[in-house]
Write an enzyme that holds these catalytic residues in place. Structure first.
Site, PDB file in Angstrom:
ATOM      1  N   ASP A  29       0.588  -1.349   0.061  1.00 36.62           N
ATOM      2  CA  ASP A  29       0.103  -0.024  -0.093  1.00 36.62           C
ATOM      3  C   ASP A  29       0.763   1.362  -0.084  1.00 36.62           C
ATOM      4  OD1 ASP A  29      -2.297  -1.637  -0.059  1.00 36.62           O
ATOM      5  OD2 ASP A  29      -2.676  -1.267   2.040  1.00 36.62           O
ATOM      6  N   PRO A 233     -31.189  28.802  -0.706  1.00 33.70           N
ATOM      7  CA  PRO A 233     -32.261  29.128   0.292  1.00 33.70           C
ATOM      8  C   PRO A 233     -31.840  30.245   1.189  1.00 33.70           C
ATOM      9  CG  PRO A 233     -31.472  26.984   0.706  1.00 33.70           C
ATOM     10  CD  PRO A 233     -30.924  27.420  -0.524  1.00 33.70           C
ATOM     11  N   ASP A 256     -31.982  40.205  -5.270  1.00 31.34           N
ATOM     12  CA  ASP A 256     -33.490  39.922  -4.771  1.00 31.34           C
ATOM     13  C   ASP A 256     -33.473  40.269  -3.267  1.00 31.34           C
ATOM     14  OD1 ASP A 256     -34.662  39.799  -6.853  1.00 31.34           O
ATOM     15  OD2 ASP A 256     -34.848  37.537  -7.031  1.00 31.34           O
ATOM     16  N   LYS A 278     -38.972  42.554  -4.488  1.00 34.71           N
ATOM     17  CA  LYS A 278     -39.431  42.810  -3.098  1.00 34.71           C
ATOM     18  C   LYS A 278     -40.173  41.227  -2.993  1.00 34.71           C
ATOM     19  CE  LYS A 278     -43.081  45.060  -0.967  1.00 34.71           C
ATOM     20  NZ  LYS A 278     -43.942  45.803  -0.908  1.00 34.71           N
ATOM     21  N   GLY A 310     -32.675  30.861  -3.997  1.00 35.22           N
ATOM     22  CA  GLY A 310     -32.999  29.544  -4.555  1.00 35.22           C
ATOM     23  C   GLY A 310     -32.566  29.343  -5.763  1.00 35.22           C
ATOM     24  N   ASP A 311     -33.307  28.881  -6.808  1.00 31.54           N
ATOM     25  CA  ASP A 311     -33.074  28.639  -7.854  1.00 31.54           C
ATOM     26  C   ASP A 311     -33.728  29.391  -9.209  1.00 31.54           C
ATOM     27  OD1 ASP A 311     -32.060  25.756  -9.899  1.00 31.54           O
ATOM     28  OD2 ASP A 311     -33.561  27.417 -11.159  1.00 31.54           O
ATOM     29  N   THR A 339     -33.160  25.015  -4.904  1.00 31.86           N
ATOM     30  CA  THR A 339     -34.595  25.709  -4.490  1.00 31.86           C
ATOM     31  C   THR A 339     -35.139  25.435  -3.328  1.00 31.86           C
ATOM     32  OG1 THR A 339     -36.716  25.998  -5.784  1.00 31.86           O
ATOM     33  CG2 THR A 339     -35.899  23.863  -5.531  1.00 31.86           C
ATOM     34  N   ALA A 340     -35.906  26.306  -2.769  1.00 31.42           N
ATOM     35  CA  ALA A 340     -36.743  26.346  -1.414  1.00 31.42           C
ATOM     36  C   ALA A 340     -37.124  24.913  -1.158  1.00 31.42           C
ATOM     37  CB  ALA A 340     -37.727  27.309  -1.098  1.00 31.42           C
ATOM     38  N   MET A 391     -44.780  30.935  -2.179  1.00 40.58           N
ATOM     39  CA  MET A 391     -45.515  32.262  -1.932  1.00 40.58           C
ATOM     40  C   MET A 391     -46.857  31.984  -1.795  1.00 40.58           C
ATOM     41  SD  MET A 391     -43.983  34.498  -5.365  1.00 40.58           S
ATOM     42  CE  MET A 391     -44.009  32.891  -6.448  1.00 40.58           C
TER      43      MET A 391
HETATM   44  N1  SAH Z   1     -36.420  31.113  -6.785  1.00 41.90           N
HETATM   45  C1  SAH Z   1     -37.003  30.911  -5.533  1.00 41.90           C
HETATM   46  C2  SAH Z   1     -38.284  30.965  -5.343  1.00 41.90           C
HETATM   47  C3  SAH Z   1     -38.559  32.355  -5.531  1.00 41.90           C
HETATM   48  S1  SAH Z   1     -40.270  32.747  -4.984  1.00 41.90           S
HETATM   49  C4  SAH Z   1     -36.410  29.324  -4.966  1.00 41.90           C
HETATM   50  O1  SAH Z   1     -36.041  28.631  -6.157  1.00 41.90           O
HETATM   51  O2  SAH Z   1     -36.621  29.009  -4.166  1.00 41.90           O
HETATM   52  C5  SAH Z   1     -40.189  33.136  -3.526  1.00 41.90           C
HETATM   53  C6  SAH Z   1     -40.864  32.187  -2.660  1.00 41.90           C
HETATM   54  O3  SAH Z   1     -39.878  31.182  -2.404  1.00 41.90           O
HETATM   55  C7  SAH Z   1     -41.209  32.466  -1.155  1.00 41.90           C
HETATM   56  O4  SAH Z   1     -42.358  33.088  -0.977  1.00 41.90           O
HETATM   57  C8  SAH Z   1     -41.203  31.248  -0.584  1.00 41.90           C
HETATM   58  O5  SAH Z   1     -42.307  30.664  -0.852  1.00 41.90           O
HETATM   59  C9  SAH Z   1     -40.002  30.516  -1.107  1.00 41.90           C
HETATM   60  N2  SAH Z   1     -38.614  30.618  -0.553  1.00 41.90           N
HETATM   61  C10 SAH Z   1     -37.656  31.330  -0.974  1.00 41.90           C
HETATM   62  N3  SAH Z   1     -36.683  31.280   0.115  1.00 41.90           N
HETATM   63  C11 SAH Z   1     -37.075  30.663   1.133  1.00 41.90           C
HETATM   64  C12 SAH Z   1     -36.601  30.198   2.329  1.00 41.90           C
HETATM   65  N4  SAH Z   1     -35.491  30.355   2.659  1.00 41.90           N
HETATM   66  N5  SAH Z   1     -37.382  29.515   2.929  1.00 41.90           N
HETATM   67  C13 SAH Z   1     -38.602  29.267   2.712  1.00 41.90           C
HETATM   68  N6  SAH Z   1     -39.236  29.583   1.610  1.00 41.90           N
HETATM   69  C14 SAH Z   1     -38.383  30.415   0.753  1.00 41.90           C
END
Ligand code: SAH
Length: 462
Positions: A29, A233, A256, A278, A310-311, A339-340, A391
């Site tokens: 080894d 997230p 954002d 927002k 998120g994404d 994504t969330a 949302m």
């Molecule tokens: N592009 C983002 C979504 C944007 S829309 C993604 O892919 O996650 C915004 C929504 O995403 C929020 O209203 C909520 O529902 C969700 N979100 C984004 N960040 C979050 C977090 N840290 N915890 C929980 N929900 C989240």
């Protein structure tokens, strides 16, 4: 005596081993571990062992090293530029040391620092760029951690780019010496080069280099671009490596409101940071203004990062922005993020799809630009539906009403995950019947996982 307070016992050098003999005594080894490194070189390697491991035999069969069944001789030791004692047997290794001393050849006793003339550093290999890391044997764990960090920070294509760059040196000599030439190379290695190589390999990088030289010769302004980057997230360690690099390089970051402040800190101090968009209903900045802002900054030659939570491809208004920049033929890329819904499922200890439960997943929203979003309520009311509702806070009562009207089971589990992955993350475990009440005190961003309950609840029920 050392200068500046340091006294190095081992002086780092890069040794030319091309066509030189390297002797490795041992076939187990320890020998394999060293051979993996040595095989990266152009040295002629001989393994001295009468029963080497299969892996070593396969290297011999591939023609990359030689095996000698007979022990190393003084003559061979003299002929070698390096000798490794890797027999993992004190008697044999001491014999190798004696031979090396007689021959006057540099000697390394594997894992025995005090008996070695030299140590082999940890290596990050982007040939011809090589990073060697040594801790004088004091802390191999630290060396490995540094190696890991450097590995992830140096573009994979760096070596290839360096070779292309090397062949281009004389052409680049046409540029004025000094700052301009430095900027040119820096733009190639850390800007256009890796991107072009990722997109279209060696040819792409070569073309990028030609273009860059043209631009620099003309004194043309830097080409701007925009990258649509997913910030995940919230937890900065959930960012992709690409997102980190782009944030670090950005001249302008348009972000954002939902993007976590810890992530914004990863941008350079000199970067222009602009909050756009927002949460919840409405916007603080009209979409058309955001589009214009992107275009204006790109036209100044800036590297713009459009940072979305998120994404960027999930409820991110990405298409509006893509269409706007398409008119101006602006270079861009999309960098995915977590994504969330994915992060929420992880925090619940559940998966989003599950054999025997749901084979599809809906990503849906409680409201859209026109207000509350209408859906395929009948489909969603089916017992096996799993949906991630974004949302959904303000529209919780509306969603509940529509689903129940279409025959959904009032006991359908819903997990509400607020501030997912952040320090203030909160999970509320509820069901359709109780949703509006359960959600009324939620103030942070929250995603609703409809049809999914938290794992420990499930276990309790069973
Ligand atoms: N592009 C983002 C979504 C944007 S829309 C993604 O892919 O996650 C915004 C929504 O995403 C929020 O209203 C909520 O529902 C969700 N979100 C984004 N960040 C979050 C977090 N840290 N915890 C929980 N929900 C989240």
């Amino acid at each position: 005596m050392g200068c500046g307070g340091t006294v190095l016992k081992h002086f780092p050098i890069f040794l030319n081993v091309k066509q030189k003999h390297i002797a490795v005594v041992g076939g187990g080894d320890a020998a394999i571990a060293k051979l993996r490194l040595l095989l990266k070189t152009e040295g002629q390697i001989t393994v001295y062992d009468n029963a080497p491991a299969l892996e070593i035999c396969s290297w011999r069969d591939a023609g990359v090293l030689t095996i000698s069944q007979d022990p190393l001789t003084v003559k061979q030791a003299r002929n070698a530029c390096l000798i490794y004692a890797a027999a993992e047997d004190d008697g044999r290794d001491a014999a190798s040391q004696k031979l090396a001393q007689e021959a006057g050849t540099l000697f390394n006793w594997v894992d025995n620092l005090s008996q070695s003339d030299f140590i082999t550093p940890a290596i990050v290999d982007r040939d011809p760029v090589t990073v060697a890391i040594g801790t004088e044997g004091a802390a191999p764990v630290v060396a490995r951690a540094i190696k890991r960090d450097i590995e992830s920070n140096l573009p994979q294509a760096l070596g290839k780019l360096a070779k292309i760059g090397q062949a281009f040196r004389s052409q680049a000599g046409a540029l004025p010496f000094g700052r301009v030439r430095r900027d040119f190379w820096s733009a190639f290695y850390f800007g256009t080069g890796p991107k072009a190589y990722d997109a279209s390999g060696q040819e792409g990088a070569q073309a990028a280099l030609d273009q860059l030289l043209q631009d620099f010769s003309k004194g043309a302004p830097k080409q701007g671009r925009v990258d649509f980057v997913g910030a995940g997230p919230g937890d900065p360690t959930l960012l992709t490596h690409k997102a980190r690099v782009l944030l670090h390089e950005a001249d302008v970051v348009l972000y954002d409101k939902l993007v976590d402040p810890h992530i914004l800190e990863l941008a350079r101090r000199e970067a222009v940071m602009v909050e756009v968009g927002k949460t919840g209903f409405g916007e603080s900045m009209a979409q058309s203004d955001i589009n214009q802002l992107i275009i204006d900054h790109v036209h100044t030659g800036a590297q713009v990062v459009r940072l979305k939570s998120g994404d960027p491809t999930v409820f991110g208004r990405l298409d509006e922005e893509l269409e706007a920049i398409a008119v101006h033929d602006i270079s861009h890329s999309i960098v995915p993020g977590i994504t969330a819904a994915s992060a929420a499922a992880a925090s619940l200890g559940r998966s989003l799809t599950q054999r025997g439960r749901n084979s599809s997943l809906r990503l849906t929203t409680g409201h859209n630009m026109a207000g509350f979003a209408d859906q395929d309520w009948r489909g969603m009311a089916n017992p096996d539906t799993v949906a991630a509702i974004y949302m959904g806070k303000a529209s919780a009562r509306f969603i509940q009403g529509r689903l129940m009207m279409h025959g959904a089971d009032p006991e359908t589990p819903i997990s509400v995950v607020e501030n997912v992955s952040r320090l203030d993350q909160k999970i509320i475990s509820t069901c359709l019947k109780l949703l509006p009440k359960a959600i009324k005190d939620v103030t942070g961003p929250a995603v609703l996982l409809y049809g999914v309950n938290i794992r420990f609840k499930k276990i309790k029920i069973l």
